[in-house]
Every structure is written in structure tokens, then in C-alpha cells.
Design a protein around this motif. Structure first.
Motif, PDB file in Angstrom:
ATOM      1  N   LEU A  27       0.831  -1.203   0.000  1.00 61.45           N
ATOM      2  CA  LEU A  27       0.000   0.000   0.000  1.00 61.45           C
ATOM      3  C   LEU A  27       0.870   1.260   0.000  1.00 61.45           C
ATOM      4  O   LEU A  27       0.563   2.233  -0.706  1.00 61.45           O
ATOM      5  N   LYS A  28       1.954   1.234   0.742  1.00 61.19           N
ATOM      6  CA  LYS A  28       2.882   2.368   0.755  1.00 61.19           C
ATOM      7  C   LYS A  28       3.471   2.582  -0.640  1.00 61.19           C
ATOM      8  O   LYS A  28       3.583   3.715  -1.116  1.00 61.19           O
ATOM      9  N   PHE A  29       3.828   1.492  -1.308  1.00 65.79           N
ATOM     10  CA  PHE A  29       4.340   1.571  -2.677  1.00 65.79           C
ATOM     11  C   PHE A  29       3.287   2.228  -3.587  1.00 65.79           C
ATOM     12  O   PHE A  29       3.605   3.108  -4.388  1.00 65.79           O
ATOM     13  N   PHE A  30       2.027   1.790  -3.466  1.00 65.60           N
ATOM     14  CA  PHE A  30       0.942   2.354  -4.274  1.00 65.60           C
ATOM     15  C   PHE A  30       0.826   3.859  -4.028  1.00 65.60           C
ATOM     16  O   PHE A  30       0.719   4.646  -4.979  1.00 65.60           O
ATOM     17  N   ASN A  31       0.841   4.264  -2.775  1.00 65.98           N
ATOM     18  CA  ASN A  31       0.740   5.694  -2.456  1.00 65.98           C
ATOM     19  C   ASN A  31       1.919   6.476  -3.018  1.00 65.98           C
ATOM     20  O   ASN A  31       1.749   7.608  -3.491  1.00 65.98           O
ATOM     21  N   ASN A  32       3.116   5.889  -3.002  1.00 64.29           N
ATOM     22  CA  ASN A  32       4.291   6.528  -3.606  1.00 64.29           C
ATOM     23  C   ASN A  32       4.125   6.632  -5.119  1.00 64.29           C
ATOM     24  O   ASN A  32       4.514   7.634  -5.728  1.00 64.29           O
ATOM     25  N   VAL A  34       1.220   6.900  -6.757  1.00 64.95           N
ATOM     26  CA  VAL A  34       0.244   7.963  -7.002  1.00 64.95           C
ATOM     27  C   VAL A  34       0.922   9.327  -6.902  1.00 64.95           C
ATOM     28  O   VAL A  34       0.740  10.190  -7.770  1.00 64.95           O
ATOM     29  N   SER A  35       1.716   9.516  -5.872  1.00 66.02           N
ATOM     30  CA  SER A  35       2.430  10.778  -5.683  1.00 66.02           C
ATOM     31  C   SER A  35       3.385  11.051  -6.851  1.00 66.02           C
ATOM     32  O   SER A  35       3.430  12.162  -7.390  1.00 66.02           O
ATOM     33  N   ALA A  36       4.133  10.033  -7.263  1.00 66.64           N
ATOM     34  CA  ALA A  36       5.081  10.191  -8.374  1.00 66.64           C
ATOM     35  C   ALA A  36       4.347  10.479  -9.684  1.00 66.64           C
ATOM     36  O   ALA A  36       4.767  11.342 -10.466  1.00 66.64           O
ATOM     37  N   ALA A  37       3.255   9.772  -9.915  1.00 69.19           N
ATOM     38  CA  ALA A  37       2.493   9.969 -11.155  1.00 69.19           C
ATOM     39  C   ALA A  37       1.882  11.365 -11.196  1.00 69.19           C
ATOM     40  O   ALA A  37       1.920  12.043 -12.232  1.00 69.19           O
ATOM     41  N   ASN A  38       1.329  11.820 -10.084  1.00 66.12           N
ATOM     42  CA  ASN A  38       0.678  13.126 -10.047  1.00 66.12           C
ATOM     43  C   ASN A  38       1.656  14.298 -10.053  1.00 66.12           C
ATOM     44  O   ASN A  38       1.268  15.432 -10.309  1.00 66.12           O
ATOM     45  N   SER A  39       2.937  14.014  -9.784  1.00 66.00           N
ATOM     46  CA  SER A  39       3.954  15.068  -9.832  1.00 66.00           C
ATOM     47  C   SER A  39       4.861  14.915 -11.054  1.00 66.00           C
ATOM     48  O   SER A  39       5.842  15.634 -11.187  1.00 66.00           O
ATOM     49  N   PRO A  42      10.177  11.429 -12.828  1.00 70.86           N
ATOM     50  CA  PRO A  42      10.807  10.434 -13.703  1.00 70.86           C
ATOM     51  C   PRO A  42      11.004   9.077 -13.014  1.00 70.86           C
ATOM     52  O   PRO A  42      11.251   8.075 -13.677  1.00 70.86           O
ATOM     53  N   THR A  43      10.838   9.023 -11.688  1.00 69.72           N
ATOM     54  CA  THR A  43      11.003   7.758 -10.965  1.00 69.72           C
ATOM     55  C   THR A  43       9.899   6.751 -11.301  1.00 69.72           C
ATOM     56  O   THR A  43      10.048   5.566 -11.024  1.00 69.72           O
ATOM     57  N   ILE A  44       8.818   7.221 -11.910  1.00 72.37           N
ATOM     58  CA  ILE A  44       7.682   6.352 -12.215  1.00 72.37           C
ATOM     59  C   ILE A  44       8.108   5.188 -13.128  1.00 72.37           C
ATOM     60  O   ILE A  44       7.628   4.068 -12.974  1.00 72.37           O
ATOM     61  N   ALA A  45       9.011   5.436 -14.061  1.00 68.77           N
ATOM     62  CA  ALA A  45       9.435   4.392 -14.999  1.00 68.77           C
ATOM     63  C   ALA A  45      10.054   3.204 -14.267  1.00 68.77           C
ATOM     64  O   ALA A  45       9.824   2.052 -14.641  1.00 68.77           O
ATOM     65  N   GLY A  46      10.801   3.453 -13.215  1.00 72.10           N
ATOM     66  CA  GLY A  46      11.442   2.384 -12.457  1.00 72.10           C
ATOM     67  C   GLY A  46      10.489   1.618 -11.552  1.00 72.10           C
ATOM     68  O   GLY A  46      10.872   0.609 -10.958  1.00 72.10           O
ATOM     69  N   MET A  47       9.256   2.070 -11.463  1.00 74.49           N
ATOM     70  CA  MET A  47       8.280   1.389 -10.615  1.00 74.49           C
ATOM     71  C   MET A  47       7.640   0.198 -11.336  1.00 74.49           C
ATOM     72  O   MET A  47       6.947  -0.597 -10.714  1.00 74.49           O
ATOM     73  N   TYR A  48       7.884   0.105 -12.631  1.00 72.50           N
ATOM     74  CA  TYR A  48       7.338  -0.993 -13.429  1.00 72.50           C
ATOM     75  C   TYR A  48       8.407  -2.056 -13.668  1.00 72.50           C
ATOM     76  O   TYR A  48       9.555  -1.721 -13.966  1.00 72.50           O
TER      77      TYR A  48
END
Length: 157
Positions: A27-32, A34-39, A42-48
Motif C-alpha cells: 500500500l505504501k508503494f501504491f501511495n508513492n 500515485v504521488s510520483a504519477a501526479n507530480s 521520472p522515478t515512475i518508470a522504475g516502478m514498473y
């Protein structure tokens, strides 16, 4: 007999505690995310995960849906292209009805409803996140409903 019972209870407690910790971490990962996507981080790419299954479920005007599946590389490329316009419009997503369900060893399905900025409708979404051997969490599957019809041109008939 008492020692055996005490050992079983202790093992059960440790197992349930570890499972609860991982659920909280997911859940913490999910919230991070959401925060990364809404801001537009560039860290979003490494989340996949490099081989994640990405599904855009297009909701057609008649209410029917069609899945459009892509790979991580293509999705990240498309996301980067779309970010410039989204950032100018201050586009964000709000999530509600968030639930986390264990679906495997160190693997959790996070389901929610997504409401795009300026819209009054909510769309179904889920991501399956998995803890990697190095302890890092990654998205291994994602389904997100969208009303954007242009995704249909990428559908495989």
C-alpha cells in the motif's frame, strides 16, 4: 504438547505479522506511485517491472469495453510523450475505494477507483505489485480503464 502448541502459535504470529507488513508495504508503494504519477516524477518508470503486463481497458461510448495490452517499454515511451500536455493542464488522478489483497508470495493486487481531474466519473483500476529479490517493489501487471478512444488504434483485432 504445550511446547508444540506454543511453537505453532508463535510461528503463526510471525507469519501473519510478516504478511501484514508486506501488505502495508504494498500500500505504501501504491501511495508513492500515485504521488510520483501526479507530480510527473521520472522515478515512475522504475516502478514498473521491465516485463510488466500493461492493460488499458477502453470504455466505449456505448458502455462496452475493449482491452488494449502493451509492454512496459512502449507504455513508458507513450507516458513520457503524454506527460508534457498533462502537466500543462495540471492533470492528476484521485484514487478511492482502495483495497489490497494478497494474490501470491510477496504479491498483492491493489484495486481502486480512479477519478481524473475535472471529471465526475470514476474508472476501475488495479495493479499487481510484487516484492523483488532485492526488496524493491515493482508493478508486474496493471489495468486501468480509460475513456480515451484513441487507445483503440493500438488494439490487436
Amino acid at each position: 504438547m504445550k511446547k508444540t502448541l506454543a511453537s505453532i502459535i508463535a510461528l503463526l504470529f510471525v507469519t501473519l505479522s510478516a504478511s501484514a507488513d508486506n501488505k502495508d508495504d504494498a500500500l505504501k508503494f501504491f501511495n508513492n506511485y500515485v504521488s510520483a504519477a501526479n507530480s510527473y516524477s521520472p522515478t515512475i518508470a522504475g516502478m514498473y517491472s521491465p516485463n510488466a503486463k500493461i492493460i488499458r481497458q477502453v470504455v466505449k461510448p456505448d458502455g462496452t469495453t475493449q482491452d488494449v495490452t502493451t509492454n512496459t517499454s512502449t507504455y513508458i515511451t507513450q507516458m513520457k510523450i503524454g506527460q508534457a500536455g498533462a502537466k500543462l493542464r495540471n492533470y492528476k488522478n484521485n484514487y478511492s475505494n482502495i483495497s489490497v489483497t494478497e494474490v501470491g508470495n510477496d504479491k498483492y493486487k491493489i484495486s481502486s477507483l480512479r477519478q481524473p481531474t475535472g471529471e465526475n466519473y470514476k474508472l476501475k483500476t488495479y495493479m499487481i505489485v510484487q516484492k523483488q529479490p532485492d526488496g524493491k517493489w515493482q508493478i508486474v501487471e496493471e489495468l486501468m480503464q480509460t475513456k480515451v478512444q484513441t487507445f483503440l488504434k493500438y488494439a490487436k483485432n
